[in-house]
Design an enzyme around this catalytic site. Sequence first.
Site, short mmCIF file in Angstrom:
data_model
loop_
_atom_site.label_atom_id
_atom_site.label_comp_id
_atom_site.label_asym_id
_atom_site.label_seq_id
_atom_site.Cartn_x
_atom_site.Cartn_y
_atom_site.Cartn_z
N LYS A 170 -22.78 -28.98 46.86
CA LYS A 170 -24.01 -28.33 47.31
C LYS A 170 -24.61 -29.08 48.50
O LYS A 170 -24.94 -28.50 49.51
CB LYS A 170 -25.00 -28.28 46.14
CG LYS A 170 -26.31 -27.61 46.45
CD LYS A 170 -27.19 -27.52 45.22
CE LYS A 170 -28.59 -27.07 45.62
NZ LYS A 170 -29.51 -26.99 44.50
N GLU A 184 -18.82 -39.37 45.65
CA GLU A 184 -17.50 -39.14 45.05
C GLU A 184 -16.74 -38.06 45.81
O GLU A 184 -15.57 -38.22 46.16
CB GLU A 184 -17.65 -38.70 43.58
CG GLU A 184 -18.17 -39.77 42.64
CD GLU A 184 -19.70 -39.82 42.56
OE1 GLU A 184 -20.38 -39.32 43.48
OE2 GLU A 184 -20.20 -40.40 41.58
N GLY A 200 -27.09 -27.20 40.82
CA GLY A 200 -25.67 -27.54 40.71
C GLY A 200 -25.06 -27.11 39.37
O GLY A 200 -24.00 -26.51 39.32
N ARG A 201 -25.79 -27.39 38.29
CA ARG A 201 -25.23 -27.09 36.96
C ARG A 201 -25.36 -25.62 36.61
O ARG A 201 -24.95 -25.19 35.53
CB ARG A 201 -25.89 -27.98 35.91
CG ARG A 201 -27.40 -27.96 35.92
CD ARG A 201 -27.99 -29.11 35.10
NE ARG A 201 -29.44 -29.17 35.16
CZ ARG A 201 -30.13 -29.82 36.09
NH1 ARG A 201 -29.51 -30.44 37.07
NH2 ARG A 201 -31.46 -29.87 36.04
N GLU A 218 -28.52 -32.70 31.63
CA GLU A 218 -29.14 -32.95 32.93
C GLU A 218 -30.40 -32.08 33.05
O GLU A 218 -31.35 -32.43 33.74
CB GLU A 218 -28.15 -32.63 34.06
CG GLU A 218 -28.44 -33.41 35.34
CD GLU A 218 -27.36 -33.28 36.40
OE1 GLU A 218 -27.19 -32.18 36.94
OE2 GLU A 218 -26.70 -34.29 36.71
N HIS A 238 -10.10 -33.17 12.09
CA HIS A 238 -9.29 -34.33 11.72
C HIS A 238 -9.77 -35.59 12.42
O HIS A 238 -9.04 -36.56 12.56
CB HIS A 238 -7.81 -34.05 12.03
CG HIS A 238 -7.32 -32.89 11.23
ND1 HIS A 238 -6.81 -33.02 9.97
CD2 HIS A 238 -7.33 -31.56 11.50
CE1 HIS A 238 -6.50 -31.82 9.50
NE2 HIS A 238 -6.81 -30.92 10.41
N LYS A 285 -27.37 -44.19 41.87
CA LYS A 285 -26.77 -43.91 43.18
C LYS A 285 -27.26 -44.91 44.21
O LYS A 285 -26.49 -45.45 45.02
CB LYS A 285 -27.16 -42.50 43.66
CG LYS A 285 -26.47 -41.36 42.95
CD LYS A 285 -26.82 -40.04 43.68
CE LYS A 285 -26.49 -38.83 42.85
NZ LYS A 285 -26.99 -37.58 43.42
O1 F6P Z 1 -25.21 -35.80 39.28
C1 F6P Z 1 -26.18 -35.32 40.12
C2 F6P Z 1 -25.78 -34.09 40.86
O2 F6P Z 1 -26.75 -33.86 41.82
C3 F6P Z 1 -25.60 -32.84 39.96
O3 F6P Z 1 -26.80 -32.24 39.64
C4 F6P Z 1 -24.70 -32.02 40.80
O4 F6P Z 1 -24.12 -30.98 40.10
C5 F6P Z 1 -23.72 -33.07 41.28
O5 F6P Z 1 -24.51 -34.22 41.51
C6 F6P Z 1 -22.91 -32.73 42.48
O6 F6P Z 1 -23.72 -32.48 43.60
P1 F6P Z 1 -23.14 -31.79 44.89
O7 F6P Z 1 -22.67 -30.42 44.53
O8 F6P Z 1 -24.27 -31.76 45.87
O9 F6P Z 1 -22.00 -32.63 45.40
#
Ligand code: F6P
Length: 538
Positions: free
Chosen positions: A207, A213, A268-269, A354, A385, A505
Amino acid sequence: MSKHLTSLPEWKALAAHAAELKNVHLRELFAKDSSRGTKFTAEAAGLYLDYSKNRITEETVKLLIALAEASQLKARTEAMFTGEKINITENRAVLHVALRAPKTEKILVDGEDVVPEVHAVLEKMAGFAEKVRSGAWLGYTGKRIKNIVNIGIGGSDLGPVMAYEALKHYSNRDLTFRFVSNVDGTDFAEAVHDLNAEETLFLVASKTFTTLETMTNAHSARTWALATLKQTEAIASHFVAISTNEKEVAKFGIDTQNMFGFWDWVGGRYSMDSAIGLSTMLAIGPNNFRELLDGFHDMDVHFRTTPIEKNLPALLGLLSVWYTEFFDAQTVAILPYDQYLKRFPAYLQQLTMESNGKHVTLEGKTVDYQTGPIYWGEPGTNGQHSFYQLIHQGTRLIPCDFIGFSKTLNPLGNHHDLLMANVFAQTEALAFGKTAEEVKAEGVADALVPHKVFEGNRPSNTILAEKLTPRLLGSLVALYEHAVFTQGVIWQIDSFDQWGVELGKVLASRIIKEIASDTELKHDSSTNNLITRYKSKK
Ligand code: F6P
């Protein structure tokens, strides 16, 4: 200004009622009312919810509805559906419902109808998906795309992975799908180790397009692809972006023609049905993707228009509030009896935790009650199990959601009857247990009797559907989205921000620099020592 939750008469009435119900067993409740198993049920959008095996009476439902009404659930729902900026800490509308709104609907954000834009992106996605699926979209060296690698994390990964796994039955098996999320280089290395860059398409899903990452993995993907493709102009054939941030996409070197957009009013979620779902569309095709959206929309309409007593998401949300607040339940187990839903609990963890892992109200006041429970789970029957022992005989109360289907997508001997027999058996065992008398009657030695007793009175919901289809999956996800919303309304929290992820972060970006240099460490003695030790051994 909202009223103090625990001072509401509706809250107090529930607390008093819960104290009375604490010592009532589900055995008694079922014995008293032979219609209980059909009475406490509701059905919508292909989902049948049996909530009779909960520690509730008709009075409980009445009181929970009164709490929902006092909390303005209906008005808050309307506020969400009509684009009010209910994510107050980020001053944003919360409009995942617009992502699945039919073309005929009008939803205004800042005076502008967002529905036409949603459909324009969907059409662009469909055009692209058709090209890739048909083989018309070629790699730089003229080879057909065979592999799709989605790079994203959190909402830009968990929804796509979950949906890909859930709908694998409907997917194009000529395409290989991989999902890379972790900044651990192993994730990327393993995802591409057997792939040919000439046949690989990367979807960089973020987003913000700034997430550490995802950007790290995207840069590694570029380096990996260019090692084979050589020319930077090859990037255009092998990388597309899914983002709200055109500037950063261009900066990364992806042609913005190959960008699929969405908007800041999609959390995002809550984004698996936006362009973030491009991998899903590539896997199952545009028509099935539209079916998925229709399933979401079916549940949206149900949630918005149905009275609370028959409203699946509202009931599910209120029941978890009931156990969280009045039975000290700390977790909810999500137990899908369908192998295709193996990533559903992981997906729900972000959606629920979240969203509702918050300690202050919308007005910034520290809450004096519990908020979001911990969600966890595994597909059945594997959990039986492993951790079910604790659910059956441990000291904690763990409300469970069982999810099952009447029809399997893979008929194989009597596997499906065996699977579903276990759903019914587990919910029965949890609710009714086995008394000491029953154990003794089996001739069990006295010393062993306490070990073999099942107290029962352990609550569960059972969600039954006919078959796992794209449409059904949409309804199931929307069920939980709106259940989470319901919880958040009762708890008076902002379910749509996530400030709790920020501190880690910020600290990590400082430590990254410290690892790469010789600057003096100014953390606490433990963190200083750990960083120093890591540096000396790396
Ligand atoms: O973990 C925090 C967060 O902002 C989530 O809410 C989101 O889904 C994720 O990081 C990834 O964010 P982006 O889509 O901006 O890379």
